[in-house]
Design an enzyme around this catalytic site. Structure first.
Site, PDB file in Angstrom:
ATOM      1  N   SER A   8       0.851  -1.194   0.000  1.00 21.89           N
ATOM      2  CA  SER A   8       0.000   0.000   0.000  1.00 21.89           C
ATOM      3  C   SER A   8       0.883   1.238   0.000  1.00 21.89           C
ATOM      4  O   SER A   8       1.651   1.465   0.948  1.00 21.89           O
ATOM      5  CB  SER A   8      -0.890   0.001   1.245  1.00 21.89           C
ATOM      6  OG  SER A   8      -1.466   1.281   1.388  1.00 21.89           O
ATOM      7  N   HIS A  31      -1.333  -1.394  -4.217  1.00 19.30           N
ATOM      8  CA  HIS A  31      -2.566  -0.986  -3.549  1.00 19.30           C
ATOM      9  C   HIS A  31      -2.567   0.529  -3.377  1.00 19.30           C
ATOM     10  O   HIS A  31      -1.633   1.111  -2.810  1.00 19.30           O
ATOM     11  CB  HIS A  31      -2.647  -1.688  -2.193  1.00 19.30           C
ATOM     12  CG  HIS A  31      -3.925  -1.485  -1.463  1.00 19.30           C
ATOM     13  ND1 HIS A  31      -5.069  -2.214  -1.711  1.00 19.30           N
ATOM     14  CD2 HIS A  31      -4.245  -0.631  -0.455  1.00 19.30           C
ATOM     15  CE1 HIS A  31      -6.029  -1.815  -0.893  1.00 19.30           C
ATOM     16  NE2 HIS A  31      -5.561  -0.856  -0.118  1.00 19.30           N
ATOM     17  N   ASP A  33      -4.763   3.731  -1.968  1.00 19.35           N
ATOM     18  CA  ASP A  33      -5.864   4.123  -1.081  1.00 19.35           C
ATOM     19  C   ASP A  33      -6.378   5.512  -1.429  1.00 19.35           C
ATOM     20  O   ASP A  33      -5.649   6.501  -1.291  1.00 19.35           O
ATOM     21  CB  ASP A  33      -5.377   4.125   0.375  1.00 19.35           C
ATOM     22  CG  ASP A  33      -5.128   2.723   0.886  1.00 19.35           C
ATOM     23  OD1 ASP A  33      -6.063   1.902   0.834  1.00 19.35           O
ATOM     24  OD2 ASP A  33      -4.000   2.451   1.331  1.00 19.35           O
ATOM     25  N   MET A  35      -8.931   8.313  -0.292  1.00 18.97           N
ATOM     26  CA  MET A  35      -9.744   8.719   0.865  1.00 18.97           C
ATOM     27  C   MET A  35     -10.249  10.130   0.639  1.00 18.97           C
ATOM     28  O   MET A  35      -9.495  10.988   0.174  1.00 18.97           O
ATOM     29  CB  MET A  35      -8.906   8.699   2.141  1.00 18.97           C
ATOM     30  CG  MET A  35      -8.249   7.354   2.414  1.00 18.97           C
ATOM     31  SD  MET A  35      -7.430   7.395   4.022  1.00 18.97           S
ATOM     32  CE  MET A  35      -6.500   5.867   3.960  1.00 18.97           C
ATOM     33  N   HIS A  64      -8.371   1.089  -3.880  1.00 21.83           N
ATOM     34  CA  HIS A  64      -9.255   0.923  -2.715  1.00 21.83           C
ATOM     35  C   HIS A  64      -9.911   2.268  -2.443  1.00 21.83           C
ATOM     36  O   HIS A  64      -9.272   3.189  -1.931  1.00 21.83           O
ATOM     37  CB  HIS A  64      -8.418   0.442  -1.518  1.00 21.83           C
ATOM     38  CG  HIS A  64      -9.196   0.298  -0.256  1.00 21.83           C
ATOM     39  ND1 HIS A  64      -8.594   0.144   0.981  1.00 21.83           N
ATOM     40  CD2 HIS A  64     -10.539   0.271  -0.009  1.00 21.83           C
ATOM     41  CE1 HIS A  64      -9.526   0.042   1.920  1.00 21.83           C
ATOM     42  NE2 HIS A  64     -10.713   0.128   1.354  1.00 21.83           N
ATOM     43  N   MET A  66     -12.052   4.603  -0.465  1.00 18.52           N
ATOM     44  CA  MET A  66     -12.702   4.877   0.821  1.00 18.52           C
ATOM     45  C   MET A  66     -13.375   6.230   0.671  1.00 18.52           C
ATOM     46  O   MET A  66     -12.923   7.246   1.234  1.00 18.52           O
ATOM     47  CB  MET A  66     -11.656   4.872   1.939  1.00 18.52           C
ATOM     48  CG  MET A  66     -11.212   3.459   2.299  1.00 18.52           C
ATOM     49  SD  MET A  66      -9.638   3.428   3.176  1.00 18.52           S
ATOM     50  CE  MET A  66      -8.532   3.466   1.775  1.00 18.52           C
ATOM     51  N   MET A 135     -11.769  -5.674   5.640  1.00 18.99           N
ATOM     52  CA  MET A 135     -10.906  -4.725   6.362  1.00 18.99           C
ATOM     53  C   MET A 135     -10.540  -5.315   7.718  1.00 18.99           C
ATOM     54  O   MET A 135     -11.423  -5.714   8.483  1.00 18.99           O
ATOM     55  CB  MET A 135     -11.604  -3.383   6.551  1.00 18.99           C
ATOM     56  CG  MET A 135     -11.714  -2.527   5.290  1.00 18.99           C
ATOM     57  SD  MET A 135     -10.147  -2.169   4.465  1.00 18.99           S
ATOM     58  CE  MET A 135      -9.259  -1.229   5.719  1.00 18.99           C
ATOM     59  N   ASP A 173      -6.709  -6.165   4.566  1.00 14.89           N
ATOM     60  CA  ASP A 173      -6.031  -4.869   4.519  1.00 14.89           C
ATOM     61  C   ASP A 173      -6.053  -4.250   5.906  1.00 14.89           C
ATOM     62  O   ASP A 173      -7.129  -3.974   6.455  1.00 14.89           O
ATOM     63  CB  ASP A 173      -6.762  -3.969   3.503  1.00 14.89           C
ATOM     64  CG  ASP A 173      -6.142  -2.586   3.356  1.00 14.89           C
ATOM     65  OD1 ASP A 173      -5.046  -2.347   3.905  1.00 14.89           O
ATOM     66  OD2 ASP A 173      -6.767  -1.750   2.671  1.00 14.89           O
TER      67      ASP A 173
HETATM   68  C1  DX5 Z   1      -6.119   1.813   5.713  1.00 15.11           C
HETATM   69  C2  DX5 Z   1      -5.732   1.496   4.297  1.00 15.11           C
HETATM   70  C3  DX5 Z   1      -4.619   0.519   4.180  1.00 15.11           C
HETATM   71  C4  DX5 Z   1      -3.315   0.954   4.818  1.00 15.11           C
HETATM   72  C5  DX5 Z   1      -2.767  -0.251   5.500  1.00 15.11           C
HETATM   73  O1  DX5 Z   1      -7.373   2.366   5.761  1.00 15.11           O
HETATM   74  O2  DX5 Z   1      -6.827   0.961   3.574  1.00 15.11           O
HETATM   75  O3  DX5 Z   1      -4.406   0.107   2.830  1.00 15.11           O
HETATM   76  O4  DX5 Z   1      -2.362   1.442   3.914  1.00 15.11           O
HETATM   77  O5  DX5 Z   1      -1.648   0.120   6.214  1.00 15.11           O
HETATM   78  P1  DX5 Z   1      -0.909  -0.879   7.218  1.00 15.11           P
HETATM   79  O6  DX5 Z   1      -0.471  -2.087   6.401  1.00 15.11           O
HETATM   80  O7  DX5 Z   1       0.228  -0.079   7.715  1.00 15.11           O
HETATM   81  O8  DX5 Z   1      -1.886  -1.263   8.286  1.00 15.11           O
HETATM   82 ZN    ZN Z   2      -6.408   0.011   1.606  1.00 15.07          ZN
END
Ligand code: DX5
Ligand code: ZN
Length: 220
Positions: A8, A31, A33, A35, A64, A66, A135, A173
C-alpha cells in the site's frame, strides 16, 4: 492457491512515488488508497494522481476507494485503466449495478467491508465480484493493529467461494505483518495488503519475500 502481496503506497514517500513504486517491483499489485475525508476521516488523492501512477508503473493497480458515492466516482478509475477497483459496501447505493459497470469497463470489481459490517448479505452476491476486501482495521489510517475478530468473515467467504467454485480473491487490509499474515492466510485470505510492514522496513523487497513465504506456508 496463489498468494498475492499488494504493498500500500499510503506508507510510501509521497514526494518520490515513482522510485517507491520501483522499489516494490516484486509485488503482485500496487494498492492505492483513495480517501475523501468524508467516508473516512482522512484525505489522500484522487483520479489525476492515479492516472499518473498508471503511466509510470507496469504493475497492475489495486484501487481501494474509501469514498462516499462510489456509484458516481468508481467508474472513472476503471476508465483510467486500473486493474482492480474496490469500493465500500457501506457507501454504495447499488453495489451490484456498480460492480457490473466496473466489469463492463474492463476492471476487476471489488467490494470492501468495514470491520463492523456483516458479510452474510453479500454471500449470495459473490458471483458479481472479483474480490472481497475484508478490512482488518477501521479504514482511514496506516499503521494500526490487526483485528483478529474479522477472521470469521474470511472463513465464511472461503467456504462459499469453494462451494460455488468461484475465483473471487479474498483480500485483507490493515495491520498485516509476518505474524498476522499467517492468521489471515489460515482463515482463508489469498490477497494481502501491507503498507507499513513493506515501506517502513528499509528493504521492501525482503519484506515482500518474507510476507509471501509466511502466507504461502499457511494458505489453503
Ligand atoms: C487503511 C488502508 C490501508 C493501509 C494499511 O485504511 O486501507 O491500505 O495502507 O496500512 P498498514 O499495512 O500499515 O496497516
Ligand atoms: Zn487500503
Amino acid at each position: 492457491m496463489t498468494v498475492r502481496i499488494n504493498p500500500s503506497i499510503l506508507s510510501a514517500d509521497f514526494a518520490n512515488l515513482e522510485s517507491e513504486l520501483a522499489s516494490v517491483s516484486t509485488a503482485d499489485l500496487i494498492h492505492v488508497d483513495i480517501m475523501d475525508n468524508h467516508f473516512v476521516p482522512n484525505l489522500t488523492f484522487g483520479l489525476p494522481v492515479v492516472q499518473r501512477l498508471q503511466q509510470v508503473t507496469p504493475k497492475p493497480l489495486d484501487i481501494h476507494l474509501m469514498i462516499d458515492d462510489p456509484d458516481r466516482w468508481a467508474p472513472g478509475y476503471a476508465e483510467a485503466g486500473a486493474y482492480s477497483v474496490t469500493f465500500h459496501a457501506e457507501a454504495a447505493q447499488n453495489a451490484v449495478a456498480l460492480a457490473r459497470r466496473l466489469r463492463e469497463i474492463g476492471a476487476r470489481a471489488g467490494i470492501a467491508l468495514k470491520p463492523g459490517t456483516d458479510v452474510a448479505p453479500f454471500l449470495e452476491l459473490l458471483p458479481e465480484f472479483d474480490q472481497v476486501l475484508v478490512m482488518t482495521v477501521e479504514p482511514g489510517f496506516g499503521g494500526q493493529s490487526f483485528m483478529e475478530n474479522t477472521m470469521p468473515k474470511l472463513a465464511l467467504l472461503r467456504e462459499e467461494t469453494t462451494r460455488l467454485g468461484l475465483d473471487v480473491w479474498l483480500q485483507v487490509d490493515g495491520g498485516i505483518t509476518e505474524k498476522t499474515i499467517v492468521t489471515a492466510a489460515e482463515a482463508g485470505a489469498d490477497t494481502f495488503v501491507a503498507g507499513s510492514s513493506v515501506f517502513s522496513t528499509g528493504d521492501p523487497t525482503a519484506a515482500i519475500a518474507s510476507l509471501r513465504a509466511a502466507a504461502q506456508a499457511h494458505i489453503h
